[in-house]
Scaffold this motif. Sequence first.
Motif: not given
Length: 345
Positions: A150-151, A162-164, A300, A302, A304-305, A308, A328
Motif C-alpha cells: 500500500i502507498s 498494489y494499492v495506491g 493520496s 489514505p 481509500q487506499q 481498497k 484510488v
Amino acid sequence: MTRRLRKTTLEDIARHAGVGMATVDRVLNERGGVSQQTTRRVLEAAKTLGTKRILPTEIKRRLLIEAVFARNHSAYYERLNEALQTVAEVIGLPVTVYRTHIDVDKPDKLSAHLSTVAGSRDGIILFANDLPQTAQVVQQLADKTTIVTISTDITDSGRHSYVGINNENAGQAAAKISEAICRKGGRVLAVTPETGVRAPLERLVGFTRFFEERDAEDRLLVFTPPSNMPVALSQLIQLLTDEDDIRVLYSPFNDAFAERVIEAGMQEQVIRSLAKITHDLSPHAISNLRSGLIDMVIDSNPMQQVSKAVDFIAREHGYVSRKTVADVDFQLYTSENLPRADRAD
C-alpha cells in the motif's frame, strides 16, 4: 372476517433475539461487525417469527488481516494508521485488522514479523520501503497468504496487489500547474525528498519528466537539502534570494523539512511570495491551506487506499462488500475545496 397477520418487524426480531435493532439490521443486510454467535441468534429469531424475506444463508467467519507498517514520522503515516482503525466499519465487512508498527530502520525485524504472522492471517497489508530483503520475504510468503502493498509498491516481490495512486502522474499534475503559473515568466524550484522513500521519488520523476518532455529544463531548478535542517533552510533562502525569478516551490513529500520551509514563510518574504505545492492533506497542511502558507495539496487518499486493500483481500476469500470501493486516485485541494469537516464556516 379473516384477521390479517402483522408483518414481522426489525423490532420484533431484536426483542426475540435480545439484541438491538442496529444489530439486526447489520445481520440481515450482511454489513458485518457482528459475532458469529449473535448472528446465528438473530437469524434463528427471524426464522422463528416467520420473516417474509430472504435471509443470509451463510454465517461467514471474520477475516483476520495484519497491517504491517514500517514506522516513520510523517503525517501521512499517521493518517494511514487512523484509516486502519475504522476501515472495517466503513467497508461493512466482518474483518479484524491487527496493526503492527516496526521502525523503518529495522527491516530484519519487519521481515521476521511477516514470517511469524503469515500462516495465521487471511491477508497482510504492507507499508514499507522497497528493499531487496523485504521483497524476498514477501516472495517467500505469497503462497501462504494474500499480501497487498500500500502507498509504496515493492517491485519484484510477488505481492498479490498494489494499492495506491500513480505517483508519477501526481508529480506531473503538480508540474503542469507549476508550469502554468510560470507561463509568462519565472522558474520552478523542486525540493528533493529523503532517499529510500519510493513514493515521493516517483513524484519527483514525474515532475521533472514533464519539463524534459517539453524541452523546458531551463525553467526547473532542483534543490537537494543537506541533512542538517538549519543549514538546509539557510541554503534554500540564499538560493531564493540569488535566483529572484523563482515563482513556484514544489515538495514531493510533506516531511519535516517541507514543514519547516512553510513555517519560515511567515517571516521570510522570499518564501512567502512563492506559490507552494506539496502532497498529503495532513491536519497541519489543512491549517496551512487555510492560512495561505501553502496554495495546493495533492492528496493520496489514505482512507481509500486502506479500503481498497481490505476489499481486495476480502474478495480473494469470497467476501463482497455491499459498498462499492472506488479505485484510488489522487485529489487536488486548495483552501476552497477542503473536505466539509475541515472547512472553516
